[in-house]
Design an enzyme around this catalytic site. Structure first.
Site, PDB file in Angstrom:
ATOM      1  N   ASP A  81       0.807  -1.219   0.000  1.00 52.96           N
ATOM      2  CA  ASP A  81       0.000   0.000   0.000  1.00 52.96           C
ATOM      3  C   ASP A  81       0.840   1.268   0.000  1.00 52.96           C
ATOM      4  OD1 ASP A  81       0.792  -0.859   2.564  1.00 52.96           O
ATOM      5  OD2 ASP A  81      -0.738   0.355   3.546  1.00 52.96           O
ATOM      6  N   GLU A 139      -0.681  -2.059   5.201  1.00 51.46           N
ATOM      7  CA  GLU A 139       0.198  -2.003   6.380  1.00 51.46           C
ATOM      8  C   GLU A 139       0.092  -0.655   7.070  1.00 51.46           C
ATOM      9  OE1 GLU A 139       3.434  -0.837   8.816  1.00 51.46           O
ATOM     10  OE2 GLU A 139       3.234  -0.047   6.786  1.00 51.46           O
ATOM     11  N   HIS A 364       7.797   8.867   4.356  1.00 51.94           N
ATOM     12  CA  HIS A 364       6.546   9.627   4.446  1.00 51.94           C
ATOM     13  C   HIS A 364       6.743  11.091   4.040  1.00 51.94           C
ATOM     14  CE1 HIS A 364       4.294   6.576   7.234  1.00 51.94           C
ATOM     15  NE2 HIS A 364       5.176   5.975   6.453  1.00 51.94           N
TER      16      HIS A 364
END
Length: 391
Positions: A81, A139, A364
């Site tokens: 993902d 996840e 991220h």
């Protein structure tokens, strides 16, 4: 260990693994929405032959490679993902899905496991036992895809499991291994401080939710510094503080949320009680009220000693001492731990950062990427570790 022949097979698949990684990077999908990603993985696996392929859940894939000789069952996991981030990279294979980006390396994880599956299917006659390839969804979003896959039976009969994470803070050419605790349990808390709003020039007519909530934030830090053993690993971080609309109005309420990270099960259970004691005491002292909600997240990732030792030995045999990094645990969270409830397992890091190529943005981040040379290292390690563990 047939290092030379395995290395040749890995080298032959290198460009294909990079191609797969770039495809996944261009077409990222969020947690629980990995329909096209899962279908692409399924179709690619079918092209290899020698595999029993299934869809345990709507957006996950499992492939079973049954060796020519009886033996144990090894599972290898990759997550698929992406994240709700608008990509800011400028290379030619950036995300084509607005607001969605592979900003944590899961595109590389999926590509590495496809490459591993392709190589091992060609070596079926040399495999003792079974290799189970788990392509996991979700996840990044609790309750996570790992738990769903476990409930669907993907770990039935599995003797051991391994997984890897491409890790940008580690330089290319290193592999991080930790014995025992590897990643923490990530829990989440939500607090609302309810006061009494009013004019900022007349604070005595209000119950100032911002002033009270600020004291809550400050005193929550005492849980780590004064209420728990300094030798216990614990993090309490406030990450969101919302209150107020303008300069001259004291708001009636403030919303706070954050995360708690821990390894110790008993300590983890005690934290909500310690937090509520602080919140209740401060709000009552100032005539305010509160709402408190605490959500337990993934379990901590605890590596199995024997499997970790096999991974360490594989790194030294395939690469060298410079590659091995016996690292400390970190407070990140991972639902790989759900698989470890069913069989002993080990999770490790593959260094994917390269400052010389300006590949140094954190996970991220909107400009996150990996050094694609790390993909070959990951595949090589998976292939060799498979034979090490099954033999």
């Amino acid at each position: 260990m047939q290092t030379i022949s395995f290395d040749s097979l890995v080298e032959q698949t290198k460009e294909e693994v990079i191609k797969w990684r770039r495809h996944f990077h261009q077409y990222p999908e969020l947690s629980f929405h990995e329909e096209k990603t899962a279908q692409y993985v399924y179709d690619t696996l079918q092209s290899f032959g020698n595999l029993e392929i299934s869809r345990p859940t709507k957006t996950s894939v499992m492939a079973r490679l049954i060796g020519s000789q009886p033996g144990k069952v090894l599972a290898i996991r990759a997550d698929m993902d992406a994240l709700p981030i608008e990509e800011e990279n400028t290379f030619e294979f950036t995300s084509k899905n607005p607001g969605v980006m592979h900003a944590c390396g899961h595109d590389g994880h999926t590509a590495m496991l496809l490459g591993t599956a392709k190589i091992l299917t060609s070596l079926k006659d040399k495999i003792k036992g079974e290799v189970r390839f788990l392509f996991q969804h979700a996840e990044e979003l609790y309750p996570g895809g790992a738990e769903e896959m476990v409930q669907a039976g993907v770990m039935d009969g599995v003797d051991m499991i391994i997984g890897a994470h491409l890790w940008a803070p580690m330089k290319l050419g290193t592999v991080g291994v930790a014995y025992g605790p590897m990643m923490a349990a990530p829990d989440t808390f939500y607090i609302t401080v309810e006061g009494k709003g009013g004019h900022a020039a007349l604070p005595h007519d209000t119950i100032d939710s911002i002033a009270i909530a600020s004291q809550v934030v400050t005193n929550l830090q005492h849980i780590v510094s004064r209420n728990t053993d300094p030798l216990d690993n614990l993090v309490v971080s406030v990450t969101k503080f919302i209150g107020g609309t303008t300069h001259n109005v004291i708001p009636g309420s403030v919303e706070i949320c954050g995360t708690v990270r821990s390894f110790n099960a008993d300590l983890r259970k005690s934290v909500p009680e310690l937090m509520e004691r602080v919140i209740k005491g401060i709000t009552e002292a100032h005539g305010a009220q509160y709402k408190f909600n605490y959500e337990f997240g993934y379990r901590p990732v605890i590596n199995d000693e024997h499997i970790t030792k096999a991974i360490e030995e594989t790194i030294l045999e395939v690469f060298d001492e410079k590659t091995l990094d016996l690292m400390k645990p970190n407070m990140g969270g991972e639902d790989f731990s759900a698989f470890q409830q069913k069989a002993p397992g080990t999770f490790f890091y593959v260094g994917a950062g390269n400052k010389e190529k300006d590949i140094s943005y954190p996970h991220h981040h909107a400009r996150f990427t990996i050094d694609e040379d790390a993909l070959e290292i990951g595949v090589n390690l998976f292939v060799h570790a498979t034979f090490k563990l099954l033999d």
